[in-house]
Structure formats: C-alpha cells, structure tokens
Write a protein that holds these residues in place. Sequence first.
Motif, PDB file in Angstrom:
ATOM      1  N   SER A 108       0.825  -1.210   0.000  1.00 49.09           N
ATOM      2  CA  SER A 108       0.000   0.000   0.000  1.00 49.09           C
ATOM      3  C   SER A 108       0.859   1.261   0.000  1.00 49.09           C
ATOM      4  O   SER A 108       0.472   2.286  -0.566  1.00 49.09           O
ATOM      5  N   LEU A 109       2.040   1.188   0.623  1.00 51.41           N
ATOM      6  CA  LEU A 109       2.944   2.336   0.616  1.00 51.41           C
ATOM      7  C   LEU A 109       3.452   2.620  -0.795  1.00 51.41           C
ATOM      8  O   LEU A 109       3.517   3.768  -1.233  1.00 51.41           O
ATOM      9  N   GLU A 110       3.806   1.546  -1.512  1.00 52.12           N
ATOM     10  CA  GLU A 110       4.253   1.709  -2.898  1.00 52.12           C
ATOM     11  C   GLU A 110       3.147   2.303  -3.760  1.00 52.12           C
ATOM     12  O   GLU A 110       3.388   3.193  -4.585  1.00 52.12           O
ATOM     13  N   ASN A 111       1.931   1.803  -3.571  1.00 52.48           N
ATOM     14  CA  ASN A 111       0.802   2.303  -4.359  1.00 52.48           C
ATOM     15  C   ASN A 111       0.535   3.776  -4.112  1.00 52.48           C
ATOM     16  O   ASN A 111      -0.022   4.460  -4.988  1.00 52.48           O
ATOM     17  N   ASN A 112       0.907   4.251  -2.928  1.00 51.44           N
ATOM     18  CA  ASN A 112       0.670   5.650  -2.593  1.00 51.44           C
ATOM     19  C   ASN A 112       1.917   6.516  -2.790  1.00 51.44           C
ATOM     20  O   ASN A 112       1.950   7.659  -2.326  1.00 51.44           O
ATOM     21  N   GLY A 113       2.929   5.966  -3.447  1.00 54.13           N
ATOM     22  CA  GLY A 113       4.091   6.755  -3.816  1.00 54.13           C
ATOM     23  C   GLY A 113       5.012   7.142  -2.687  1.00 54.13           C
ATOM     24  O   GLY A 113       5.745   8.139  -2.779  1.00 54.13           O
ATOM     25  N   VAL A 114       5.019   6.369  -1.604  1.00 48.25           N
ATOM     26  CA  VAL A 114       5.917   6.670  -0.485  1.00 48.25           C
ATOM     27  C   VAL A 114       7.353   6.343  -0.906  1.00 48.25           C
ATOM     28  O   VAL A 114       7.621   5.242  -1.400  1.00 48.25           O
ATOM     29  N   PRO A 115       8.293   7.251  -0.738  1.00 52.32           N
ATOM     30  CA  PRO A 115       9.684   7.000  -1.145  1.00 52.32           C
ATOM     31  C   PRO A 115      10.277   5.790  -0.420  1.00 52.32           C
ATOM     32  O   PRO A 115       9.936   5.528   0.742  1.00 52.32           O
ATOM     33  N   PHE A 116      11.170   5.088  -1.096  1.00 49.66           N
ATOM     34  CA  PHE A 116      11.747   3.860  -0.541  1.00 49.66           C
ATOM     35  C   PHE A 116      12.420   4.106   0.804  1.00 49.66           C
ATOM     36  O   PHE A 116      12.282   3.303   1.738  1.00 49.66           O
ATOM     37  N   GLU A 117      13.179   5.212   0.913  1.00 50.74           N
ATOM     38  CA  GLU A 117      13.901   5.478   2.158  1.00 50.74           C
ATOM     39  C   GLU A 117      12.962   5.716   3.337  1.00 50.74           C
ATOM     40  O   GLU A 117      13.340   5.515   4.495  1.00 50.74           O
ATOM     41  N   GLU A 118      11.725   6.135   3.064  1.00 52.35           N
ATOM     42  CA  GLU A 118      10.720   6.290   4.118  1.00 52.35           C
ATOM     43  C   GLU A 118       9.948   4.990   4.320  1.00 52.35           C
ATOM     44  O   GLU A 118       9.517   4.673   5.437  1.00 52.35           O
ATOM     45  N   MET A 119       9.794   4.235   3.233  1.00 52.91           N
ATOM     46  CA  MET A 119       9.007   3.007   3.279  1.00 52.91           C
ATOM     47  C   MET A 119       9.627   1.971   4.213  1.00 52.91           C
ATOM     48  O   MET A 119       8.923   1.320   5.002  1.00 52.91           O
ATOM     49  N   VAL A 120      10.943   1.806   4.148  1.00 55.73           N
ATOM     50  CA  VAL A 120      11.615   0.740   4.908  1.00 55.73           C
ATOM     51  C   VAL A 120      11.369   0.875   6.415  1.00 55.73           C
ATOM     52  O   VAL A 120      10.931  -0.087   7.057  1.00 55.73           O
ATOM     53  N   PRO A 121      11.623   2.041   7.030  1.00 53.42           N
ATOM     54  CA  PRO A 121      11.358   2.131   8.467  1.00 53.42           C
ATOM     55  C   PRO A 121       9.881   2.029   8.816  1.00 53.42           C
ATOM     56  O   PRO A 121       9.536   1.505   9.883  1.00 53.42           O
ATOM     57  N   ARG A 122       8.998   2.491   7.921  1.00 55.67           N
ATOM     58  CA  ARG A 122       7.566   2.392   8.212  1.00 55.67           C
ATOM     59  C   ARG A 122       7.093   0.939   8.219  1.00 55.67           C
ATOM     60  O   ARG A 122       6.254   0.542   9.047  1.00 55.67           O
ATOM     61  N   VAL A 123       7.625   0.141   7.293  1.00 56.24           N
ATOM     62  CA  VAL A 123       7.277  -1.283   7.272  1.00 56.24           C
ATOM     63  C   VAL A 123       7.748  -1.947   8.559  1.00 56.24           C
ATOM     64  O   VAL A 123       6.993  -2.678   9.224  1.00 56.24           O
ATOM     65  N   TYR A 124       9.011  -1.693   8.936  1.00 51.60           N
ATOM     66  CA  TYR A 124       9.552  -2.330  10.142  1.00 51.60           C
ATOM     67  C   TYR A 124       8.806  -1.868  11.393  1.00 51.60           C
ATOM     68  O   TYR A 124       8.457  -2.683  12.254  1.00 51.60           O
ATOM     69  N   ASP A 125       8.565  -0.566  11.492  1.00 49.62           N
ATOM     70  CA  ASP A 125       7.903  -0.027  12.681  1.00 49.62           C
ATOM     71  C   ASP A 125       6.489  -0.585  12.828  1.00 49.62           C
ATOM     72  O   ASP A 125       6.046  -0.905  13.945  1.00 49.62           O
ATOM     73  N   SER A 126       5.761  -0.685  11.715  1.00 48.45           N
ATOM     74  CA  SER A 126       4.391  -1.186  11.805  1.00 48.45           C
ATOM     75  C   SER A 126       4.373  -2.659  12.201  1.00 48.45           C
ATOM     76  O   SER A 126       3.507  -3.092  12.986  1.00 48.45           O
ATOM     77  N   LEU A 127       5.334  -3.440  11.705  1.00 44.56           N
ATOM     78  CA  LEU A 127       5.417  -4.841  12.113  1.00 44.56           C
ATOM     79  C   LEU A 127       5.844  -4.967  13.567  1.00 44.56           C
ATOM     80  O   LEU A 127       5.371  -5.859  14.291  1.00 44.56           O
ATOM     81  N   ALA A 128       6.723  -4.075  14.019  1.00 46.73           N
ATOM     82  CA  ALA A 128       7.130  -4.087  15.427  1.00 46.73           C
ATOM     83  C   ALA A 128       5.951  -3.780  16.339  1.00 46.73           C
ATOM     84  O   ALA A 128       5.842  -4.330  17.441  1.00 46.73           O
ATOM     85  N   GLN A 129       5.055  -2.900  15.887  1.00 45.47           N
ATOM     86  CA  GLN A 129       3.892  -2.542  16.700  1.00 45.47           C
ATOM     87  C   GLN A 129       2.976  -3.740  16.948  1.00 45.47           C
ATOM     88  O   GLN A 129       2.292  -3.793  17.979  1.00 45.47           O
ATOM     89  N   VAL A 130       2.958  -4.698  16.015  1.00 47.95           N
ATOM     90  CA  VAL A 130       2.119  -5.885  16.196  1.00 47.95           C
ATOM     91  C   VAL A 130       2.958  -7.114  16.550  1.00 47.95           C
ATOM     92  O   VAL A 130       2.487  -8.239  16.475  1.00 47.95           O
ATOM     93  N   MET A 132       5.548  -8.532  15.033  1.00 47.78           N
ATOM     94  CA  MET A 132       5.813  -9.444  13.919  1.00 47.78           C
ATOM     95  C   MET A 132       7.074  -9.051  13.160  1.00 47.78           C
ATOM     96  O   MET A 132       7.295  -9.491  12.030  1.00 47.78           O
ATOM     97  N   GLU A 133       7.949  -8.241  13.776  1.00 43.45           N
ATOM     98  CA  GLU A 133       9.150  -7.787  13.079  1.00 43.45           C
ATOM     99  C   GLU A 133      10.132  -8.927  12.800  1.00 43.45           C
ATOM    100  O   GLU A 133      11.011  -8.807  11.934  1.00 43.45           O
ATOM    101  N   GLY A 134       9.989 -10.037  13.510  1.00 43.07           N
ATOM    102  CA  GLY A 134      10.859 -11.182  13.280  1.00 43.07           C
ATOM    103  C   GLY A 134      10.438 -12.040  12.097  1.00 43.07           C
ATOM    104  O   GLY A 134      11.067 -13.068  11.817  1.00 43.07           O
ATOM    105  N   PHE A 135       9.378 -11.625  11.401  1.00 41.03           N
ATOM    106  CA  PHE A 135       8.833 -12.439  10.305  1.00 41.03           C
ATOM    107  C   PHE A 135       8.934 -11.726   8.956  1.00 41.03           C
ATOM    108  O   PHE A 135       8.186 -12.039   8.027  1.00 41.03           O
ATOM    109  N   LEU A 136       9.854 -10.774   8.825  1.00 40.60           N
ATOM    110  CA  LEU A 136       9.938  -9.941   7.628  1.00 40.60           C
ATOM    111  C   LEU A 136       9.981 -10.756   6.334  1.00 40.60           C
ATOM    112  O   LEU A 136       9.300 -10.413   5.361  1.00 40.60           O
ATOM    113  N   ASN A 137      10.772 -11.822   6.307  1.00 38.10           N
ATOM    114  CA  ASN A 137      10.966 -12.570   5.068  1.00 38.10           C
ATOM    115  C   ASN A 137      10.176 -13.872   5.017  1.00 38.10           C
ATOM    116  O   ASN A 137      10.396 -14.703   4.130  1.00 38.10           O
TER     117      ASN A 137
END
Length: 281
Positions: A108-130, A132-137
């Motif tokens: 959804s971040l890609e679809n909304n044009g979020v820059p890659f350098e901003e996307m990476v921490p947002r993905v990790y942070d959102s998974l950490a909030q739930v 699930m950060e240990g399941f990235l891959n």
Amino acid sequence: MKEILSLDHVSYTYESDETNPRKAIDDVSFTVRDGEWIAIVGHNGSGKSTLAKLMIGLLFPEEGEVNVFLEQLNADTLWSIRSKMGIVFQNPDNQFVGSTVQDDVAFSLENNGVPFEEMVPRVYDSLAQVKMEGFLNHEPHHLSGGQKQRVAIAGALAMQPKLLILDEATSMLDPQGRDEVIRVVDDLKRTTGLTVLSITHDLEEVLRADRVIVMNKGKLMMTGKPEEIFAHGEELEAIGLDLPFAYRVSKSLREHGVQLQGEHMTEEELVNELWTSHFNK
C-alpha cells in the motif's frame, strides 16, 4: 475529544426484489470520538455488516449522512477519506498480495508513492507494533491465523491511519489467534491513542471497548459501556447474542448461593475473587 466519525439518521435498503425491499439500516445515528474504541455487535442480519460498508464508502446511504474526519463521505471525498483509514477484514488470506510479509506491508505504501527510504522504516515499525518484526521474510501463507491478521493490521498501520476499522477481523480465528489480535489492538490503542472501531458478533471482544453499540434488525438497540450493556443480559440473549463466559459463570454461581461481589466480565476477575474470597482461607 474531537469527532472522528458520525452517522446522522442513516438508512439503507437492499432492493432484494421489487415487491419486498429490505431495510438493512433504519435511522441510525451515533458518533465516534478521537481515541475511543467502539465495538458494534449484533447477530447475523442485524445490520452491522451494512454499517461497515457505509462507513468505508462501499455503500452510500439513501437517507442521512456519514461524516468522517468532519467531511461528508460521498463519491467526491471517498478516496481522500479512505486514505486516512486502516481497514482489516474477516479473512486475512484475501488481503495478501506480497510474496513475503515485508512485501505485503509495503504494497500500500508503494501504491501511494511513499519513497523507498521512508518506506523501509515504516514497514519495520508497523510490524514491530504488532510484534511481527521477526517475520519480515516469511511467506504469509505459512503463518498462523492470528499472525496473518497481525500482518494485515501492520499493513493498515503502515499508512499511519487516524481510524482503524476491524470488520469481523477475529471471527475466523481460533481462540489463541483471537486473543493475539485483541491484545495487539488493545496495546495499540493504549500506547498510540489510535481510534478503533470493531464490528463483531463476539461479546468477549467488546470487553476491551470503551463503548458498545448493539444493532438489532437494522436499528440501534442500545449503547453504553460494556458493563452497562451486559447488565441487559436477558435482552442480549433474546436477540441471539452470547454473553461472556465469565459473566455466565458468575451469574450461575450466585444463583447457586455463592457470594460474589457483582458481575465479572473476565475470567481473571472471577478466578481472583473465588481464590481470595472462597479458597485462599
């Protein structure tokens, strides 16, 4: 607290056939304020699923207004309003599009044009909030039901929504998965102040809510805090809703002469009182 969402005398009719139209929502009004957790409950056919569709713009009311973030929800405002919402549906498998957990959250971040350098921490942070950060891959289809829904919630959180809507998000999960998801949402609400609106038929889930809205035959039947709603136990059972297990057990114990201090909403409360008052002597 500022208003996040409101329904003002909303009605909607499904034209099932020309001679027998069915009014699914009948003159419903309520308001959700910033930071609240509101649970909407009702049996199948009560109108709660139609309410969910009206609140996210899949349907528009034939009467009344739906306002979200102080804007009327209509065809012109739909996409700008929906960009501020996070929506998690019943079946997490229907929401996965990425080959890995991190790809899915990033979609959804890609679809909304979020820059890659901003996307990476947002993905990790959102998974950490739930948690699930240990399941990235990991591949999503190898996860448990509760883990899948937590990833779905992470995908919604990555968009930094002002309102999280859970549409029967725990109904297909086993008890462990349901507890995982409810605990995550409760933590998010407490730590971030996120506004949560959950549509459910599970009264165990509503124990975490600030307020409960009970729907019956398309109408708003009652609203109040969980303990206020459960005080109308017989009325809830009459419309096909099950009461929380601890509430039913504590009621049965009192009917059989066991002295208890009021109603118990959770098993932990009931066990603690039984232990301290009756067994730990």
